[in-house]
Design a protein around this motif. Sequence first.
Motif, PDB file in Angstrom:
ATOM      1  N   ARG A  93       0.885  -1.260  -0.004  1.00 44.82           N
ATOM      2  CA  ARG A  93       0.262   0.003  -0.081  1.00 44.82           C
ATOM      3  C   ARG A  93       0.836   1.333   0.083  1.00 44.82           C
ATOM      4  NH1 ARG A  93      -4.762   1.536   4.470  1.00 44.82           N
ATOM      5  NH2 ARG A  93      -5.169   3.391   3.566  1.00 44.82           N
ATOM      6  N   TYR A  94       0.526   2.250  -0.966  1.00 45.74           N
ATOM      7  CA  TYR A  94       1.425   3.269  -0.968  1.00 45.74           C
ATOM      8  C   TYR A  94       0.848   4.660  -0.838  1.00 45.74           C
ATOM      9  CZ  TYR A  94      -0.421   4.125  -5.337  1.00 45.74           C
ATOM     10  OH  TYR A  94      -1.526   4.524  -6.740  1.00 45.74           O
ATOM     11  N   ASP A  95      -0.456   4.774  -0.520  1.00 44.33           N
ATOM     12  CA  ASP A  95      -1.121   5.994  -0.408  1.00 44.33           C
ATOM     13  C   ASP A  95      -0.718   6.935   0.851  1.00 44.33           C
ATOM     14  OD1 ASP A  95      -3.904   5.542   1.611  1.00 44.33           O
ATOM     15  OD2 ASP A  95      -2.987   3.778   0.917  1.00 44.33           O
ATOM     16  N   ASN A  96      -0.511   5.833   1.918  1.00 45.30           N
ATOM     17  CA  ASN A  96       0.022   6.526   3.332  1.00 45.30           C
ATOM     18  C   ASN A  96       1.528   6.094   3.510  1.00 45.30           C
ATOM     19  OD1 ASN A  96      -0.105   3.853   3.553  1.00 45.30           O
ATOM     20  ND2 ASN A  96      -1.613   3.721   5.497  1.00 45.30           N
ATOM     21  N   ALA A  97       2.272   6.004   2.474  1.00 47.76           N
ATOM     22  CA  ALA A  97       3.626   5.540   2.786  1.00 47.76           C
ATOM     23  C   ALA A  97       4.503   6.900   2.252  1.00 47.76           C
ATOM     24  CB  ALA A  97       4.010   4.228   2.082  1.00 47.76           C
ATOM     25  N   GLY A  98       5.889   6.762   2.493  1.00 54.12           N
ATOM     26  CA  GLY A  98       6.830   7.613   1.959  1.00 54.12           C
ATOM     27  C   GLY A  98       6.586   8.854   2.632  1.00 54.12           C
ATOM     28  N   PRO A  99       6.548  10.041   1.862  1.00 54.18           N
ATOM     29  CA  PRO A  99       6.079  11.582   2.408  1.00 54.18           C
ATOM     30  C   PRO A  99       4.816  11.628   2.843  1.00 54.18           C
ATOM     31  CG  PRO A  99       6.389  11.536   0.099  1.00 54.18           C
ATOM     32  CD  PRO A  99       6.848  10.005   0.482  1.00 54.18           C
ATOM     33  N   ALA A 101       3.210   9.632   4.917  1.00 53.69           N
ATOM     34  CA  ALA A 101       3.089   8.715   6.108  1.00 53.69           C
ATOM     35  C   ALA A 101       3.164   9.920   7.409  1.00 53.69           C
ATOM     36  CB  ALA A 101       4.247   7.923   6.384  1.00 53.69           C
ATOM     37  N   GLY A 102       2.179   9.513   8.141  1.00 51.46           N
ATOM     38  CA  GLY A 102       1.869  10.255   9.417  1.00 51.46           C
ATOM     39  C   GLY A 102       1.129  11.835   9.182  1.00 51.46           C
ATOM     40  N   LEU A 103       0.527  11.898   7.695  1.00 52.32           N
ATOM     41  CA  LEU A 103      -0.105  13.250   7.616  1.00 52.32           C
ATOM     42  C   LEU A 103      -1.456  13.031   7.733  1.00 52.32           C
ATOM     43  CD1 LEU A 103       1.791  14.558   4.360  1.00 52.32           C
ATOM     44  CD2 LEU A 103       2.328  15.252   6.758  1.00 52.32           C
ATOM     45  N   SER A 104      -2.383  14.135   8.083  1.00 55.51           N
ATOM     46  CA  SER A 104      -3.761  13.907   7.790  1.00 55.51           C
ATOM     47  C   SER A 104      -4.346  13.972   6.587  1.00 55.51           C
ATOM     48  CB  SER A 104      -4.334  14.961   8.761  1.00 55.51           C
ATOM     49  OG  SER A 104      -4.486  16.071   8.211  1.00 55.51           O
ATOM     50  N   ARG A 105      -5.664  13.564   6.151  1.00 52.19           N
ATOM     51  CA  ARG A 105      -6.111  13.362   4.948  1.00 52.19           C
ATOM     52  C   ARG A 105      -5.991  14.574   4.432  1.00 52.19           C
ATOM     53  NH1 ARG A 105     -11.729  10.688   5.517  1.00 52.19           N
ATOM     54  NH2 ARG A 105     -12.075  11.900   3.541  1.00 52.19           N
ATOM     55  N   GLU A 106      -6.349  15.691   4.952  1.00 55.31           N
ATOM     56  CA  GLU A 106      -6.382  17.071   4.537  1.00 55.31           C
ATOM     57  C   GLU A 106      -4.876  17.616   4.009  1.00 55.31           C
ATOM     58  OE1 GLU A 106      -7.866  16.404   7.339  1.00 55.31           O
ATOM     59  OE2 GLU A 106      -9.908  16.448   6.658  1.00 55.31           O
ATOM     60  N   GLN A 107      -3.834  17.262   4.882  1.00 53.79           N
ATOM     61  CA  GLN A 107      -2.472  17.302   4.406  1.00 53.79           C
ATOM     62  C   GLN A 107      -2.035  16.788   3.346  1.00 53.79           C
ATOM     63  OE1 GLN A 107      -0.795  16.531   8.236  1.00 53.79           O
ATOM     64  NE2 GLN A 107      -0.615  18.714   9.007  1.00 53.79           N
ATOM     65  N   SER A 307      -9.503  12.691  -0.662  1.00 55.38           N
ATOM     66  CA  SER A 307     -10.913  13.399  -0.208  1.00 55.38           C
ATOM     67  C   SER A 307     -11.894  12.572   0.140  1.00 55.38           C
ATOM     68  CB  SER A 307     -11.238  14.060  -1.629  1.00 55.38           C
ATOM     69  OG  SER A 307     -11.574  13.171  -2.790  1.00 55.38           O
ATOM     70  N   PHE A 308     -12.034  11.358  -0.254  1.00 56.71           N
ATOM     71  CA  PHE A 308     -12.894  10.298   0.324  1.00 56.71           C
ATOM     72  C   PHE A 308     -12.472   9.244   1.018  1.00 56.71           C
ATOM     73  CE2 PHE A 308     -11.657   9.141  -4.030  1.00 56.71           C
ATOM     74  CZ  PHE A 308     -11.459   7.663  -3.947  1.00 56.71           C
ATOM     75  N   GLY A 309     -11.070   9.064   1.354  1.00 57.69           N
ATOM     76  CA  GLY A 309     -10.728   8.055   2.402  1.00 57.69           C
ATOM     77  C   GLY A 309     -10.122   6.869   1.800  1.00 57.69           C
TER      78      GLY A 309
END
Length: 365
Positions: A93-99, A101-107, A307-309
């Motif tokens: 999974r890559y949508d929450n990896a790399g730069p 990671a740890g950011l909110s959906r808005e960020q 935008s939709f998670g």
Amino acid sequence: MPALTPLSGESLASVVPEGLDDTASSVEASPTRRGKKKYGFGKRFAYQQLRGWRPILSAHNAELFLLAAGTLLLALGIPILVAALGVKEYSVRYDNAGPMAGLSREQQQQAIWAAPDIGVVYDLAINVEERMEPPIYVVFELGDFHQNYRRYVRSYDGQQMHDGSPMPGMSACAPFRYQGATDDANDSLPENGAILPCGQIAHSFFNDSYALALNGQGLAIDDTNIAWSGDKDHLYGDVLPINYNIEPAYRGGNTSTVPLNQNEHWMVWQRPGGRTPVQKLYGKIDQPIPEGSSVQLTVSNKYNTYSFGGSKRVILSTNSWVGGRNMFFAGYLPCTGRALLFGCLVILRRIRSRIHLEAPSWYRG
């Protein structure tokens, strides 16, 4: 009080007015009554008056049916299960990896918007535990993305994508018929801003891209012949896109600069996924990947699922005669167990009943 004298037949005939007869004669004189009214197939179906086969289920028939069903499901389930388990599949999974990671959906969404056209680029590793033989399929997966939603599926114009007309497309494409925020004609653009291809499916064309490497050497991804031949030869024509996702502020995804029937990634996207998560073929690898390898995946993250998670994932998978790794059809085996179990129970119950009936009275209690 005077006594009432019964009327004779002749007297009764004189009382009855001329032209009328008694009940018996009127029945004899009347035409033959019609039989039961016959309805057409539609009414007979609605009134549940169709003839049907209603066999009486005896214990013997139940035994045969359950044992036959169990044997058939067993013969289907074992080969399908073996084939499904033989498929090698590894993903990351890559949508929450790399730069990201740890950011909110808005960020994360802001990072996508602020990135250049190439998107947010970073590397990940896909660990391959067993040897994979070609062809190896590269698939991307979108979680919580519902391509089977009715209005989404209907939002296209088949004639426009085949012939290049009409312009603008049919009303089902709204609000993605014209380029811009208001979906109105714009004289400053070609064709008054009408979009070809129109509709929400084309508007949301996936635009992430990938590159693979093994031991520092690039793994070529072959993206030819990934679309259905019927789509390339018949469904889509030699039509150049017009005003298609040309403004970054209003585009929903990727664009295309080649005729529609030559862009195979676009044709794969135009065929909606039937379930969630959505999986789409990105390409194929025509060389083996050794056991214990670490495949480097370079991602250009541009597609906005934040935008939709929705999640995003890349999958490397082999194939079998039943397709990819899908355990749905292996569900034949639990059905097999139930059918055989119930069949054995019916047989035992039948044997027990026969013994009970044939036993002497002192044994039966």
